[in-house]
Every structure is written in structure tokens, then in C-alpha cells.
Design a protein around this motif. Structure first.
Motif, PDB file in Angstrom:
ATOM      1  N   ALA A 173       0.834  -1.210   0.000  1.00  0.00           N
ATOM      2  CA  ALA A 173       0.000   0.000   0.000  1.00  0.00           C
ATOM      3  C   ALA A 173       0.869   1.261   0.000  1.00  0.00           C
ATOM      4  O   ALA A 173       0.579   2.221  -0.734  1.00  0.00           O
ATOM      5  CB  ALA A 173      -0.921  -0.006   1.213  1.00  0.00           C
ATOM      6  N   SER A 174       1.946   1.282   0.772  1.00  0.00           N
ATOM      7  CA  SER A 174       2.813   2.469   0.787  1.00  0.00           C
ATOM      8  C   SER A 174       3.529   2.626  -0.547  1.00  0.00           C
ATOM      9  O   SER A 174       3.724   3.750  -1.022  1.00  0.00           O
ATOM     10  CB  SER A 174       3.817   2.387   1.939  1.00  0.00           C
ATOM     11  OG  SER A 174       4.702   1.317   1.735  1.00  0.00           O
ATOM     12  N   PHE A 175       3.913   1.520  -1.189  1.00  0.00           N
ATOM     13  CA  PHE A 175       4.539   1.603  -2.512  1.00  0.00           C
ATOM     14  C   PHE A 175       3.554   2.156  -3.542  1.00  0.00           C
ATOM     15  O   PHE A 175       3.914   2.998  -4.363  1.00  0.00           O
ATOM     16  CB  PHE A 175       5.046   0.228  -2.957  1.00  0.00           C
ATOM     17  CG  PHE A 175       5.530   0.202  -4.376  1.00  0.00           C
ATOM     18  CD1 PHE A 175       6.744   0.777  -4.710  1.00  0.00           C
ATOM     19  CD2 PHE A 175       4.762  -0.370  -5.378  1.00  0.00           C
ATOM     20  CE1 PHE A 175       7.184   0.775  -6.025  1.00  0.00           C
ATOM     21  CE2 PHE A 175       5.189  -0.377  -6.682  1.00  0.00           C
ATOM     22  CZ  PHE A 175       6.416   0.201  -7.019  1.00  0.00           C
ATOM     23  N   LEU A 176       2.304   1.671  -3.499  1.00  0.00           N
ATOM     24  CA  LEU A 176       1.309   2.166  -4.447  1.00  0.00           C
ATOM     25  C   LEU A 176       1.010   3.646  -4.218  1.00  0.00           C
ATOM     26  O   LEU A 176       0.810   4.400  -5.175  1.00  0.00           O
ATOM     27  CB  LEU A 176       0.031   1.335  -4.359  1.00  0.00           C
ATOM     28  CG  LEU A 176       0.133  -0.091  -4.896  1.00  0.00           C
ATOM     29  CD1 LEU A 176      -1.168  -0.838  -4.651  1.00  0.00           C
ATOM     30  CD2 LEU A 176       0.491  -0.093  -6.364  1.00  0.00           C
ATOM     31  N   ASP A 177       0.993   4.084  -2.967  1.00  0.00           N
ATOM     32  CA  ASP A 177       0.802   5.509  -2.679  1.00  0.00           C
ATOM     33  C   ASP A 177       1.960   6.333  -3.238  1.00  0.00           C
ATOM     34  O   ASP A 177       1.763   7.393  -3.834  1.00  0.00           O
ATOM     35  CB  ASP A 177       0.668   5.754  -1.176  1.00  0.00           C
ATOM     36  CG  ASP A 177      -0.677   5.328  -0.644  1.00  0.00           C
ATOM     37  OD1 ASP A 177      -1.608   5.169  -1.443  1.00  0.00           O
ATOM     38  OD2 ASP A 177      -0.786   5.137   0.591  1.00  0.00           O
ATOM     39  N   TRP A 178       3.182   5.852  -3.048  1.00  0.00           N
ATOM     40  CA  TRP A 178       4.355   6.545  -3.578  1.00  0.00           C
ATOM     41  C   TRP A 178       4.318   6.573  -5.100  1.00  0.00           C
ATOM     42  O   TRP A 178       4.645   7.570  -5.730  1.00  0.00           O
ATOM     43  CB  TRP A 178       5.614   5.837  -3.091  1.00  0.00           C
ATOM     44  CG  TRP A 178       6.860   6.356  -3.749  1.00  0.00           C
ATOM     45  CD1 TRP A 178       7.554   7.482  -3.424  1.00  0.00           C
ATOM     46  CD2 TRP A 178       7.526   5.778  -4.869  1.00  0.00           C
ATOM     47  NE1 TRP A 178       8.624   7.643  -4.258  1.00  0.00           N
ATOM     48  CE2 TRP A 178       8.625   6.598  -5.162  1.00  0.00           C
ATOM     49  CE3 TRP A 178       7.313   4.649  -5.636  1.00  0.00           C
ATOM     50  CZ2 TRP A 178       9.511   6.329  -6.201  1.00  0.00           C
ATOM     51  CZ3 TRP A 178       8.183   4.381  -6.667  1.00  0.00           C
ATOM     52  CH2 TRP A 178       9.268   5.218  -6.945  1.00  0.00           C
ATOM     53  N   PHE A 179       3.893   5.452  -5.722  1.00  0.00           N
ATOM     54  CA  PHE A 179       3.860   5.332  -7.174  1.00  0.00           C
ATOM     55  C   PHE A 179       2.817   6.260  -7.796  1.00  0.00           C
ATOM     56  O   PHE A 179       2.991   6.739  -8.908  1.00  0.00           O
ATOM     57  CB  PHE A 179       3.570   3.872  -7.548  1.00  0.00           C
ATOM     58  CG  PHE A 179       3.771   3.557  -8.991  1.00  0.00           C
ATOM     59  CD1 PHE A 179       5.039   3.558  -9.551  1.00  0.00           C
ATOM     60  CD2 PHE A 179       2.685   3.265  -9.805  1.00  0.00           C
ATOM     61  CE1 PHE A 179       5.224   3.266 -10.884  1.00  0.00           C
ATOM     62  CE2 PHE A 179       2.855   2.968 -11.140  1.00  0.00           C
ATOM     63  CZ  PHE A 179       4.129   2.970 -11.698  1.00  0.00           C
ATOM     64  N   ARG A 180       1.751   6.540  -7.084  1.00  0.00           N
ATOM     65  CA  ARG A 180       0.678   7.408  -7.589  1.00  0.00           C
ATOM     66  C   ARG A 180       0.995   8.887  -7.466  1.00  0.00           C
ATOM     67  O   ARG A 180       0.319   9.732  -8.047  1.00  0.00           O
ATOM     68  CB  ARG A 180      -0.632   7.109  -6.860  1.00  0.00           C
ATOM     69  CG  ARG A 180      -1.217   5.771  -7.199  1.00  0.00           C
ATOM     70  CD  ARG A 180      -2.472   5.544  -6.429  1.00  0.00           C
ATOM     71  NE  ARG A 180      -2.958   4.181  -6.635  1.00  0.00           N
ATOM     72  CZ  ARG A 180      -3.722   3.530  -5.808  1.00  0.00           C
ATOM     73  NH1 ARG A 180      -4.116   4.105  -4.691  1.00  0.00           N
ATOM     74  NH2 ARG A 180      -4.100   2.312  -6.073  1.00  0.00           N
ATOM     75  N   GLN A 181       1.969   9.229  -6.678  1.00  0.00           N
ATOM     76  CA  GLN A 181       2.320  10.647  -6.471  1.00  0.00           C
ATOM     77  C   GLN A 181       2.867  11.221  -7.779  1.00  0.00           C
ATOM     78  O   GLN A 181       3.593  10.569  -8.521  1.00  0.00           O
ATOM     79  CB  GLN A 181       3.370  10.797  -5.371  1.00  0.00           C
ATOM     80  CG  GLN A 181       2.916  10.333  -4.014  1.00  0.00           C
ATOM     81  CD  GLN A 181       1.774  11.172  -3.479  1.00  0.00           C
ATOM     82  OE1 GLN A 181       1.725  12.363  -3.693  1.00  0.00           O
ATOM     83  NE2 GLN A 181       0.863  10.517  -2.772  1.00  0.00           N
ATOM     84  N   PRO A 182       2.523  12.462  -8.061  1.00  0.00           N
ATOM     85  CA  PRO A 182       3.056  13.074  -9.276  1.00  0.00           C
ATOM     86  C   PRO A 182       4.562  13.330  -9.137  1.00  0.00           C
ATOM     87  O   PRO A 182       5.080  13.543  -8.036  1.00  0.00           O
ATOM     88  CB  PRO A 182       2.271  14.383  -9.397  1.00  0.00           C
ATOM     89  CG  PRO A 182       1.773  14.656  -8.024  1.00  0.00           C
ATOM     90  CD  PRO A 182       1.614  13.324  -7.347  1.00  0.00           C
ATOM     91  N   ILE A 183       5.216  13.295 -10.258  1.00  0.00           N
ATOM     92  CA  ILE A 183       6.657  13.517 -10.271  1.00  0.00           C
ATOM     93  C   ILE A 183       6.912  15.007 -10.480  1.00  0.00           C
ATOM     94  O   ILE A 183       6.430  15.612 -11.442  1.00  0.00           O
ATOM     95  CB  ILE A 183       7.337  12.713 -11.397  1.00  0.00           C
ATOM     96  CG1 ILE A 183       7.094  11.220 -11.166  1.00  0.00           C
ATOM     97  CG2 ILE A 183       8.820  13.004 -11.466  1.00  0.00           C
ATOM     98  CD1 ILE A 183       7.591  10.343 -12.288  1.00  0.00           C
ATOM     99  N   HIS A 184       7.660  15.619  -9.576  1.00  0.00           N
ATOM    100  CA  HIS A 184       8.015  17.052  -9.677  1.00  0.00           C
ATOM    101  C   HIS A 184       9.491  17.155  -9.985  1.00  0.00           C
ATOM    102  O   HIS A 184      10.326  16.780  -9.164  1.00  0.00           O
ATOM    103  CB  HIS A 184       7.699  17.771  -8.365  1.00  0.00           C
ATOM    104  CG  HIS A 184       6.251  17.697  -7.990  1.00  0.00           C
ATOM    105  ND1 HIS A 184       5.289  18.423  -8.656  1.00  0.00           N
ATOM    106  CD2 HIS A 184       5.598  17.002  -7.026  1.00  0.00           C
ATOM    107  CE1 HIS A 184       4.107  18.183  -8.102  1.00  0.00           C
ATOM    108  NE2 HIS A 184       4.273  17.305  -7.106  1.00  0.00           N
TER     109      HIS A 184
END
Length: 193
Positions: free
Chosen positions: A181-192
Motif C-alpha cells: 500500500a505504501s509503494f502504491l501511494d508513492w507510485f501514484r504521487q506526481p513527479i516534480h
């Protein structure tokens, strides 16, 4: 001084155990005795050590013998209505004992391997059927399907038997859903950038 249970060794008994504020009856076989504990084989086939101070009472297990005597007496009575069925509770105990004897944890591996071998034989047999006709196609389908089902079930049960002891001893498997779940949350974050 602790009690001695040497007279009960190797006999089917019912133990009255005190667990906290509850009284629990345990039906099984007295296997061995030490100074502080009693080795007891519960009807399910598990050996457990029970501290002697927890045991309140020991009784001979006469349940099956009395049920069988009642059944035989009712069938031999001259004027009584005969019944050719044994009591339901006795049949349930027979099925439970048969199940625990034939499907104990020690027999799981041979059963799983046998199911896998039977499945692979059925699947290979389905591949090598060569006589044309509608019945042959149906037999080929059934053999192939059953072969795949047996192989799949044996593979799944084998993996479960390998993972189950590790899962109960390790907390890594308990953390996997949180890590995913934490990996999927990180993966969904937009890249800045």
C-alpha cells in the motif's frame, strides 16, 4: 507432591481441565507422564502437554462403548422396533476419527504429491488421445480438465504447506500489505522535476 496417572497410560479418558475460571472436558488418550505434566493425545491427533495442577478429574471414556452396546441391544430386542442405523453422534465421531487418521498433517505431502501425479497423468493422457469422434473429444476434455484441476489444487496446497509455517513464525508476511500500500501511494504521487 504431584499426582500420578500411571494407571491411565494408554487408555481413552476424559480429562476435566481447569482453564482460568472455566472447566473444559478433553477426550483423548493418555500417552506419557512426567513429574509436572501429562502428555495427552487429543482426538484430533495432536499431542499436548497438560500441567498436572490443571487436571481436576480423570474418567474412563466409555461413550463409544455405551453407544455401541445400546445400538446392539436395540437391534437384538425381540419386540422392539429394529433400527439399522447407529446414533448420529457416534457416526460423527467415527467420521472425525477416520478423517484425522487419513488426513493428518503427516499424510498431507503424500496426498498432495499423489494428486499432482494423478493430474499430470490425466493431462498427458488427454494430449495423447488420437481416435476421432465426439465421445473422444469429450473424454479428452474431461481428462484434460481434471488433470489441470488436480495439478492446480496440489500445487496450491503444496505452496500453502510451505508458506504456512513460515507465515506463522515470521511477521514479514503480515507487513507485506502495508508495504504494498505504501509503494502504491508513492507510485501514484506526481513527479516534480
Amino acid at each position: 507432591m504431584s499426582k500420578t496417572y500411571s494407571d491411565w497410560l494408554g487408555r481413552q479418558v476424559v480429562l476435566q481441565i481447569e482453564v482460568g475460571e472455566s472447566l473444559v472436558p478433553l477426550r483423548g488418550l493418555v500417552v506419557n507422564e512426567s513429574n509436572d505434566a501429562l502428555r495427552f493425545r487429543v482426538d484430533g491427533g495432536w499431542d499436548v502437554d497438560i500441567y498436572k495442577e490443571m487436571i481436576l478429574r480423570v474418567e474412563a471414556d466409555n461413550y463409544e462403548a455405551s453407544q455401541l452396546r445400546n445400538w446392539e441391544a436395540s437391534n437384538k430386542a425381540p419386540d422392539a422396533a429394529r433400527s439399522d442405523s447407529m446414533p448420529t453422534l457416534s457416526w460423527n465421531r467415527v467420521i472425525d476419527r477416520w478423517w484425522s487418521k487419513h488426513f493428518s498433517r503427516e499424510l498431507w505431502w503424500p496426498t498432495i504429491i499423489s494428486a499432482g501425479l494423478a493430474g499430470s497423468v490425466l493431462f498427458v493422457r488427454a494430449l495423447h488421445m488420437s481416435v476421432p469422434g465426439p465421445i473422444t473429444h469429450f473424454a479428452q476434455f474431461i481428462c484434460g480438465y481434471l488433470g489441470l484441476v488436480f495439478c492446480g489444487v496440489s500445487l496450491g496446497c503444496g505452496v500453502w504447506l510451505l508458506i504456512d509455517p513460515i507465515r506463522t513464525q515470521s511477521h514479514v508476511f503480515a507487513k507485506w500489505p502495508k508495504l504494498l500500500a505504501s509503494f502504491l501511494d508513492w507510485f501514484r504521487q506526481p513527479i516534480h522535476l
